[in-house]
Design an enzyme around this catalytic site. Sequence first.
Site, PDB file in Angstrom:
ATOM      1  N   ASN A   6       1.050  -1.161  -0.078  1.00 31.24           N
ATOM      2  CA  ASN A   6      -0.145  -0.085  -0.060  1.00 31.24           C
ATOM      3  C   ASN A   6       0.944   1.196  -0.122  1.00 31.24           C
ATOM      4  O   ASN A   6       2.022   1.212   0.198  1.00 31.24           O
ATOM      5  CB  ASN A   6      -1.102   0.128   1.288  1.00 31.24           C
ATOM      6  CG  ASN A   6      -2.382   0.641   0.972  1.00 31.24           C
ATOM      7  OD1 ASN A   6      -2.327   1.460   0.125  1.00 31.24           O
ATOM      8  ND2 ASN A   6      -3.330   0.080   1.354  1.00 31.24           N
ATOM      9  N   HIS A  41      23.321   0.223  11.347  1.00 29.17           N
ATOM     10  CA  HIS A  41      24.574   1.132  11.357  1.00 29.17           C
ATOM     11  C   HIS A  41      25.516   0.617  12.425  1.00 29.17           C
ATOM     12  O   HIS A  41      24.995  -0.284  13.631  1.00 29.17           O
ATOM     13  CB  HIS A  41      24.065   2.416  11.748  1.00 29.17           C
ATOM     14  CG  HIS A  41      23.153   2.888  10.375  1.00 29.17           C
ATOM     15  ND1 HIS A  41      23.845   3.072   9.251  1.00 29.17           N
ATOM     16  CD2 HIS A  41      21.868   3.034  10.456  1.00 29.17           C
ATOM     17  CE1 HIS A  41      22.963   3.713   8.257  1.00 29.17           C
ATOM     18  NE2 HIS A  41      21.852   3.484   8.981  1.00 29.17           N
ATOM     19  N   THR A 100      11.133  -7.143  16.025  1.00 29.52           N
ATOM     20  CA  THR A 100      12.640  -7.287  16.432  1.00 29.52           C
ATOM     21  C   THR A 100      13.059  -8.560  16.121  1.00 29.52           C
ATOM     22  O   THR A 100      14.232  -8.835  16.248  1.00 29.52           O
ATOM     23  CB  THR A 100      13.089  -6.472  17.475  1.00 29.52           C
ATOM     24  OG1 THR A 100      12.286  -7.225  18.605  1.00 29.52           O
ATOM     25  CG2 THR A 100      12.461  -5.094  17.659  1.00 29.52           C
TER      26      THR A 100
END
Length: 185
Positions: A85, A115, A165
């Site tokens: 979407n 990172h 996660t």
Amino acid sequence: MAASERTKMAAGGWYTCLDPELEALRVMARDAVFEHNSLPPRQRGDIGPALKSLFGAVGEGARIEAPFHCAYGFNLFLGDGVFLNAGCTILDTAAVRIGKGTLLGPNVQIYCAEHHQEAAGRQVGLEIAKPVKIGDDAWIGGSAVILGGVSIGEGAIVGAGAVVTRDVAANTTVVGNPAGPVRRG
């Protein structure tokens, strides 16, 4: 001869995203994304032509609403009937495989890049790429965030706004931040 940053990225090792070859690939992706996002819907079709040709694979009937953003495109693999979407962002520094019939709500974000934890590493652009796999017939609710290294099983549901996660088992519903299974009474 030392491995290129693209080779390191593909192998799942630490690489610098500030590399000129990677920047050139991101420019190609930004051009394809721009075309997709700016073409009139009837002209664009299900996926803009440049974007579709950039992807690793696009199944029959896969559709991406505009606006859309991806980092590279070549790491995206969409199964048949996948629907993304409006507002989805996929930072595909590693492979992102989305199984057939899977639906992503508006503003879903998938982040494969992680990172470096130390400031000195971030200053030189160090990151590591972790793949994401979403099984067939999953439903990812609007504004959900999926982090790199996660697999979401077939038929799973990720509630709107959830931050995923860790892996989600097949046919499981998760919600919250961090996302966890909904307990059935």
